[in-house]
Design a protein around this motif. Structure first.
Motif, PDB file in Angstrom:
ATOM      1  N   MET A   1      -3.909  41.252 -31.993  1.00 24.32           N
ATOM      2  CA  MET A   1      -2.983  40.147 -31.849  1.00 24.32           C
ATOM      3  C   MET A   1      -2.153  39.999 -33.124  1.00 24.32           C
ATOM      4  O   MET A   1      -2.691  40.070 -34.217  1.00 24.32           O
ATOM      5  CB  MET A   1      -3.804  38.866 -31.648  1.00 24.32           C
ATOM      6  CG  MET A   1      -3.227  37.954 -30.629  1.00 24.32           C
ATOM      7  SD  MET A   1      -4.422  36.634 -30.299  1.00 24.32           S
ATOM      8  CE  MET A   1      -3.582  35.860 -28.962  1.00 24.32           C
ATOM      9  N   GLN A  51      -6.025  33.073 -27.920  1.00 26.58           N
ATOM     10  CA  GLN A  51      -4.874  32.369 -28.506  1.00 26.58           C
ATOM     11  C   GLN A  51      -5.298  31.160 -29.346  1.00 26.58           C
ATOM     12  O   GLN A  51      -4.842  30.989 -30.476  1.00 26.58           O
ATOM     13  CB  GLN A  51      -3.944  31.923 -27.370  1.00 26.58           C
ATOM     14  CG  GLN A  51      -2.727  31.116 -27.803  1.00 26.58           C
ATOM     15  CD  GLN A  51      -1.456  31.946 -27.843  1.00 26.58           C
ATOM     16  OE1 GLN A  51      -1.437  33.095 -27.402  1.00 26.58           O
ATOM     17  NE2 GLN A  51      -0.394  31.386 -28.390  1.00 26.58           N
ATOM     18  N   GLU A  55      -4.888  30.729 -33.377  1.00 22.66           N
ATOM     19  CA  GLU A  55      -4.107  29.653 -33.981  1.00 22.66           C
ATOM     20  C   GLU A  55      -4.928  28.849 -34.980  1.00 22.66           C
ATOM     21  O   GLU A  55      -4.413  28.447 -36.025  1.00 22.66           O
ATOM     22  CB  GLU A  55      -3.516  28.749 -32.898  1.00 22.66           C
ATOM     23  CG  GLU A  55      -2.177  29.304 -32.425  1.00 22.66           C
ATOM     24  CD  GLU A  55      -1.545  28.536 -31.279  1.00 22.66           C
ATOM     25  OE1 GLU A  55      -1.918  27.356 -31.060  1.00 22.66           O
ATOM     26  OE2 GLU A  55      -0.688  29.120 -30.601  1.00 22.66           O
ATOM     27  N   VAL A  78       2.334  32.826 -32.829  1.00 17.17           N
ATOM     28  CA  VAL A  78       1.541  33.956 -32.340  1.00 17.17           C
ATOM     29  C   VAL A  78       2.473  34.794 -31.475  1.00 17.17           C
ATOM     30  O   VAL A  78       3.074  34.291 -30.529  1.00 17.17           O
ATOM     31  CB  VAL A  78       0.319  33.470 -31.546  1.00 17.17           C
ATOM     32  CG1 VAL A  78      -0.448  34.650 -30.976  1.00 17.17           C
ATOM     33  CG2 VAL A  78      -0.586  32.640 -32.440  1.00 17.17           C
TER      34      VAL A  78
END
Lengths: 80, 80
Positions: A1, A51, A55, A78
């Motif tokens: 990511m 996610q 974060e 992101v």
């Protein structure tokens, strides 16, 4: 990511580095630049694939190390 | 008119500053960060109100002062 954290000076905080760049651009003959403020950008690769977790990690990183929150704002994106 | 120029290291170019941040985040106990690369961001206010002229001025500024195009890439965004 992948993610990007952008750190910029809060408005009202003096930016001598930006002023120097402004002056240098003028003496190089680059016209039309009214003002410059410099900030930092961090391109971060994350192990997390979640996610929300990503974060949280980025917020912790920015608060504790990447930004001086007394004089700087940060923004976390992101990307994928 | 506002614009942002983002300067990042080309891939393959060593980033000792990013590596140091990675190490510092690990020792602070911020988990899930695999790698960090640091770049610069310039928030620029332009006198020009013409999009094409603004982009030309920003490209000149980036090529001649803001980025070292041997080792860095830059991206110009005109925001408004």
């Amino acid at each position: 990511m992948k993610a990007r954290v952008t750190v910029t000076l809060k408005s009202g905080i003096l930016d001598p580095q930006g002023k120097a760049i402004e002056g240098a651009l003028k003496s190089l003959g680059v016209d039309g630049i009214a003002s410059v403020r410099q900030g930092k950008v961090f391109d971060i690769e994350l192990a997390a694939t979640d996610q929300a977790k990503a974060e949280a990690a980025l917020k912790a990183a920015a608060d504790r190390l990447l930004a001086n929150t007394v004089i700087e704002n940060y923004r976390v994106e992101v990307l994928s």
